[in-house]
Design a protein around this motif. Structure first.
Motif, PDB file in Angstrom:
ATOM      1  N   LEU A 115      91.610  11.565   3.333  1.00  0.00           N
ATOM      2  CA  LEU A 115      91.228  10.250   4.397  1.00  0.00           C
ATOM      3  C   LEU A 115      89.585  10.378   4.827  1.00  0.00           C
ATOM      4  O   LEU A 115      89.265  11.503   4.773  1.00  0.00           O
ATOM      5  CB  LEU A 115      91.892  10.685   5.764  1.00  0.00           C
ATOM      6  CG  LEU A 115      92.192   9.508   6.762  1.00  0.00           C
ATOM      7  CD1 LEU A 115      93.192   8.598   6.187  1.00  0.00           C
ATOM      8  CD2 LEU A 115      92.901  10.174   8.011  1.00  0.00           C
ATOM      9  N   ASP A 116      88.866   9.407   4.640  1.00  0.00           N
ATOM     10  CA  ASP A 116      87.224   9.466   4.864  1.00  0.00           C
ATOM     11  C   ASP A 116      87.072   9.511   6.269  1.00  0.00           C
ATOM     12  O   ASP A 116      85.841   9.399   6.494  1.00  0.00           O
ATOM     13  CB  ASP A 116      86.715   8.580   3.919  1.00  0.00           C
ATOM     14  CG  ASP A 116      87.088   7.029   4.278  1.00  0.00           C
ATOM     15  OD1 ASP A 116      87.825   6.980   5.210  1.00  0.00           O
ATOM     16  OD2 ASP A 116      86.831   6.160   3.509  1.00  0.00           O
ATOM     17  N   ILE A 117      88.008   9.549   7.093  1.00  0.00           N
ATOM     18  CA  ILE A 117      87.755   9.609   8.565  1.00  0.00           C
ATOM     19  C   ILE A 117      88.581  10.656   9.204  1.00  0.00           C
ATOM     20  O   ILE A 117      88.617  10.852  10.501  1.00  0.00           O
ATOM     21  CB  ILE A 117      87.915   8.302   9.240  1.00  0.00           C
ATOM     22  CG1 ILE A 117      89.362   7.938   9.158  1.00  0.00           C
ATOM     23  CG2 ILE A 117      86.887   7.230   8.742  1.00  0.00           C
ATOM     24  CD1 ILE A 117      89.878   6.915  10.145  1.00  0.00           C
ATOM     25  N   ASP A 148      87.211  13.298   9.945  1.00  0.00           N
ATOM     26  CA  ASP A 148      86.428  14.191  10.966  1.00  0.00           C
ATOM     27  C   ASP A 148      86.304  13.268  12.203  1.00  0.00           C
ATOM     28  O   ASP A 148      85.819  13.744  13.280  1.00  0.00           O
ATOM     29  CB  ASP A 148      85.211  14.229  10.362  1.00  0.00           C
ATOM     30  CG  ASP A 148      84.412  12.908   9.949  1.00  0.00           C
ATOM     31  OD1 ASP A 148      85.182  12.132   9.351  1.00  0.00           O
ATOM     32  OD2 ASP A 148      83.278  12.462  10.064  1.00  0.00           O
ATOM     33  N   LEU A 149      86.897  12.126  12.336  1.00  0.00           N
ATOM     34  CA  LEU A 149      86.961  11.278  13.391  1.00  0.00           C
ATOM     35  C   LEU A 149      88.241  11.291  14.180  1.00  0.00           C
ATOM     36  O   LEU A 149      88.412  10.638  15.363  1.00  0.00           O
ATOM     37  CB  LEU A 149      86.773   9.827  13.097  1.00  0.00           C
ATOM     38  CG  LEU A 149      85.350   9.533  12.383  1.00  0.00           C
ATOM     39  CD1 LEU A 149      84.963   8.027  11.959  1.00  0.00           C
ATOM     40  CD2 LEU A 149      84.018  10.055  13.199  1.00  0.00           C
ATOM     41  N   THR A 153      84.268   1.974  11.822  1.00  0.00           N
ATOM     42  CA  THR A 153      84.572   3.425  11.690  1.00  0.00           C
ATOM     43  C   THR A 153      83.156   4.051  11.815  1.00  0.00           C
ATOM     44  O   THR A 153      83.046   5.161  12.264  1.00  0.00           O
ATOM     45  CB  THR A 153      85.311   3.846  10.313  1.00  0.00           C
ATOM     46  OG1 THR A 153      84.742   2.911   9.514  1.00  0.00           O
ATOM     47  CG2 THR A 153      86.758   3.514  10.618  1.00  0.00           C
ATOM     48  N   ILE A 198      82.013   4.705  15.107  1.00  0.00           N
ATOM     49  CA  ILE A 198      82.478   5.830  15.657  1.00  0.00           C
ATOM     50  C   ILE A 198      81.772   7.104  15.203  1.00  0.00           C
ATOM     51  O   ILE A 198      81.556   8.119  15.985  1.00  0.00           O
ATOM     52  CB  ILE A 198      84.018   5.939  15.341  1.00  0.00           C
ATOM     53  CG1 ILE A 198      84.883   4.750  16.132  1.00  0.00           C
ATOM     54  CG2 ILE A 198      84.674   7.253  15.998  1.00  0.00           C
ATOM     55  CD1 ILE A 198      86.050   4.585  15.579  1.00  0.00           C
ATOM     56  N   ARG A 199      81.645   7.033  14.028  1.00  0.00           N
ATOM     57  CA  ARG A 199      80.838   8.131  13.420  1.00  0.00           C
ATOM     58  C   ARG A 199      79.648   8.435  13.955  1.00  0.00           C
ATOM     59  O   ARG A 199      79.124   9.718  14.278  1.00  0.00           O
ATOM     60  CB  ARG A 199      80.866   8.049  11.695  1.00  0.00           C
ATOM     61  CG  ARG A 199      79.883   8.939  11.251  1.00  0.00           C
ATOM     62  CD  ARG A 199      80.387   9.157   9.448  1.00  0.00           C
ATOM     63  NE  ARG A 199      81.817   9.665   9.122  1.00  0.00           N
ATOM     64  CZ  ARG A 199      82.640   8.863   8.546  1.00  0.00           C
ATOM     65  NH1 ARG A 199      82.495   7.759   8.246  1.00  0.00           N
ATOM     66  NH2 ARG A 199      83.860   9.487   8.576  1.00  0.00           N
ATOM     67  N   LYS A 220      79.799   9.816  17.385  1.00  0.00           N
ATOM     68  CA  LYS A 220      80.342  11.184  17.474  1.00  0.00           C
ATOM     69  C   LYS A 220      78.956  12.096  17.020  1.00  0.00           C
ATOM     70  O   LYS A 220      78.715  13.060  17.574  1.00  0.00           O
ATOM     71  CB  LYS A 220      81.247  11.588  16.063  1.00  0.00           C
ATOM     72  CG  LYS A 220      81.897  12.941  15.949  1.00  0.00           C
ATOM     73  CD  LYS A 220      83.085  13.059  15.802  1.00  0.00           C
ATOM     74  CE  LYS A 220      83.663  14.389  15.881  1.00  0.00           C
ATOM     75  NZ  LYS A 220      85.079  14.680  15.735  1.00  0.00           N
ATOM     76  N   ILE A 225      95.865   4.171  11.284  1.00  0.00           N
ATOM     77  CA  ILE A 225      95.600   5.440  12.200  1.00  0.00           C
ATOM     78  C   ILE A 225      94.667   5.138  13.392  1.00  0.00           C
ATOM     79  O   ILE A 225      94.114   6.144  13.853  1.00  0.00           O
ATOM     80  CB  ILE A 225      95.326   6.740  11.691  1.00  0.00           C
ATOM     81  CG1 ILE A 225      94.121   6.499  10.789  1.00  0.00           C
ATOM     82  CG2 ILE A 225      96.512   6.895  10.334  1.00  0.00           C
ATOM     83  CD1 ILE A 225      93.434   7.771  10.194  1.00  0.00           C
ATOM     84  N   LEU A 242      92.716   8.209  16.656  1.00  0.00           N
ATOM     85  CA  LEU A 242      91.387   8.525  16.574  1.00  0.00           C
ATOM     86  C   LEU A 242      91.010   9.269  18.167  1.00  0.00           C
ATOM     87  O   LEU A 242      91.859   8.892  18.906  1.00  0.00           O
ATOM     88  CB  LEU A 242      90.322   7.207  16.413  1.00  0.00           C
ATOM     89  CG  LEU A 242      90.568   7.025  14.887  1.00  0.00           C
ATOM     90  CD1 LEU A 242      89.782   5.420  14.789  1.00  0.00           C
ATOM     91  CD2 LEU A 242      89.832   7.885  14.100  1.00  0.00           C
ATOM     92  N   LEU A 243      89.849   9.701  18.156  1.00  0.00           N
ATOM     93  CA  LEU A 243      89.321  10.352  19.441  1.00  0.00           C
ATOM     94  C   LEU A 243      88.050   9.285  19.987  1.00  0.00           C
ATOM     95  O   LEU A 243      87.102   9.391  19.168  1.00  0.00           O
ATOM     96  CB  LEU A 243      88.689  11.557  19.294  1.00  0.00           C
ATOM     97  CG  LEU A 243      88.065  11.888  20.485  1.00  0.00           C
ATOM     98  CD1 LEU A 243      88.763  12.024  21.816  1.00  0.00           C
ATOM     99  CD2 LEU A 243      87.340  13.402  20.136  1.00  0.00           C
TER     100      LEU A 243
END
Lengths: 344, 344
Positions: A284-286, A288-289, B259, B262-263, B266, B286, B290-291
């Motif tokens: 998964l490339d996210i 870290d999110l 995405t 979001i990165r 963060k 998903i 996420l957060l």
DNA sequence: GAAATTGTCGGGAACGATTGCGTAAAAAAA
DNA sequence: TTTTTTTACGCAATCGTTCCCGACAATTTC
């Protein structure tokens, strides 16, 4: 509605030549005069002539396309692997035809028959989680059809294989948890039919025992569909969490297992890593999110696709039958984040 | 290495018949005696005869395969759409050949030429973010080649289109933020060349003005590569956040934009939704993990793929040229989660 | 100046399957 | 028995391309 393309015959008639002459002129044969070549080339350009690949395929008995069967393209690992496959295939003038098994044996057999009858020159496959019987692949392989396995290989079929060091990956992931102070480490495993599952379990068990912990049978739960259906993951985790000494950390052994594991924890209000730590195989490339950011064992998906394709094309283009098969084992990368860290 | 397949000729020779008789026997023609039919059928079964699709394609001038060009298969929306495409295509005996443009105009042109020369019967395409010049598609379309657009259509080319109500989706998302009390709503937009970008901006602006807020030019920032490269998203967001009255909420207009947004937050330690709220177009499965969990505008990707494929196959199989083109507009779904909620 | 060589090009088979047409033998009708 | 019909099959063209041969002309060689 039909789309009529320009053929060599059209050029021949227009220029008062024979099809053989036109064909030779287009291929820059030495026996065609420069003047004729120029005429043909200019006219072909003008009417936008493109050789018919189907006619060529028929003549050369080669379709210049390869088939790919994966369980799901909506899966980071496989879509990255397909990118690798494509990059090599297209650069060498091959087409890629993708099929999905959706982790179903029946679909895999149908896809395979379909692809094989569509005259592909070779096949790249990562077998479905459900597949136990490999005769459909074996018979094709026996008849000399080029097949290369990637990621999920079939042990009994002797051909090129591109896999990762699943044993070491699982070992490292498990040992990482142990080093972080976790003691009751469970293993959310994929389909028991897959060799990668066995390898990952072996690495997991090895790490447990090497580090002086007790290997607990009930700490390993299988998911026959590799995590594709949430319910099987739920059932597996329910079983683990119902144990009197329930696990304090989990190694999830596949992409979908990992994400569904997180979904389970979220739905049950189980905190990660406070209640249970988690590290999972995932591309998964996210990662870290996520909440918390996810520690992963990452596969070199793109490179795997590239290498597998190179091996396949080499096999396809080899004059004689290949008997010296390679077994490429690539390293896995562990990326530690919050989900596997020990909080005081 | 070549894989020699069984042909009709092999059967004919083995049984002392002509190829025509064998062909007719296999197709259960009335002019073949039951005894001969039985012989042929049994022998064909025994040696595992499969008709050569390339020979059939050559004769029928139809390859029974369709091409698909998308920017990236490692993108939830497109992989889901491809699942829809595949489900219809395979059920009707068509092959699917997938190409990726990686949001590059040059790659798109190369892919298109490659596919067109590979004798596909029709094309499904969602144009790349970079594409401004559509002559490669126009000329193919002019020559009567069946093309269906999905998601990212080209306005000037008159053919079937399957899109979503981007205007309303953006309107609803923006209005949802307004209703939640946000006042300075920015729009992280995709490539200005795409009609979907224009529609989404229109919906966004409309919601702003309908609800009595002031439309601010600087609140809309474009990303030429649709968010594929993080740097362009970073630059766009940097510009927004540098404003004196910086936004308190953002509508991100594409999967990758969302995405990467979001990165960005963060990495800059910007809290969502406390500092800035977020709702984005996304088909990520998903998003809820996420957060914080992500509010999204979700496209009916699978259905879009299915409908587009049905329209394309109808066009391919139609006897006459189609002139009555459909423009299917599907509804979007808004899924509200934490990232767009107003905290007291 | 006759023979050999070279330069250019066309005819036709082949790839695998389908199909319109022709035809031998068997069956039915006369 | 003769004629007509039916049955059951083979021949050959076709799709687009390549390539082995053969052929005719111009040129070179002796």
């Amino acid at each position: 509605m039909k789309f009529e393309a320009v053929t060599i015959k059209d050029i021949a008639i227009a220029l008062g030549l024979s099809t053989s002459t036109v064909s030779r002129a287009l291929r820059d044969s030495y026996e065609i005069s420069p003047a004729t070549k120029k005429n043909v080339l200019e006219y072909a350009e003008k009417i936008n002539y493109r050789p018919n690949p189907i006619a060529l395929s028929l003549k050369e008995k080669r379709s210049h396309s390869i088939g790919v069967i994966v369980c799901e393209i909506a899966n980071s690992f496989f879509s990255q692997a397909i990118n690798g496959i494509e990059s090599i295939a297209y650069s060498k003038g091959y087409n890629v035809i993708i099929s999905q098994s959706h982790e179903s044996y029946d679909r895999e057999v149908i896809d395979l028959n379909y692809l094989a009858s569509r005259s592909i020159d070779g096949l790249l496959i990562s077998v479905s989680a459900e597949t136990e019987n490999f005769s459909h692949l074996q018979s094709l392989h026996d008849r000399g059809f080029p097949i290369v396995f990637f990621d999920r290989a079939v042990e009994s079929i002797h051909t090129h294989k591109v896999i990762v060091d699943n044993n070491k990956g699982a070992f490292d992931a498990t040992e990482h948890l142990i080093k972080n102070g976790f003691q009751r480490i469970a293993n959310l495993a994929g389909s028991p039919h897959l060799s990668i599952t066995k390898d990952r379990i072996m690495g997991y068990r090895n790490a447990i025992e090497t580090n002086g912990l007790h290997y607990e049978e009930a700490y390993t739960q299988y998911c026959l569909h590799g995590g594709m259906v949430y319910e099987e993951v739920e059932k597996a985790l329910d079983a683990m969490m119902a144990l009197s000494n329930k696990p304090d950390a989990i190694v999830a052994s596949a992409d979908k297992l990992t994400t569904n594991c997180i979904r389970y924890f979220k739905s049950k209000n189980i905190r990660v890593p406070e209640d249970v730590a988690l590290i999972g195989f995932s591309n998964l490339d996210i990662a870290d999110l996520l909440l918390p950011s996810l520690s992963v064992v990452r596969q070199p998906a793109f490179a795997m696709g590239q290498i597998a394709t190179e091996l396949l094309l080499k096999m396809i283009e080899s004059k004689r039958a290949v008997s010296d098969f390679e077994n490429r084992v690539l390293p896995l990368e562990i990326m530690v984040r919050e989900s596997s860290s020990k909080l005081k």
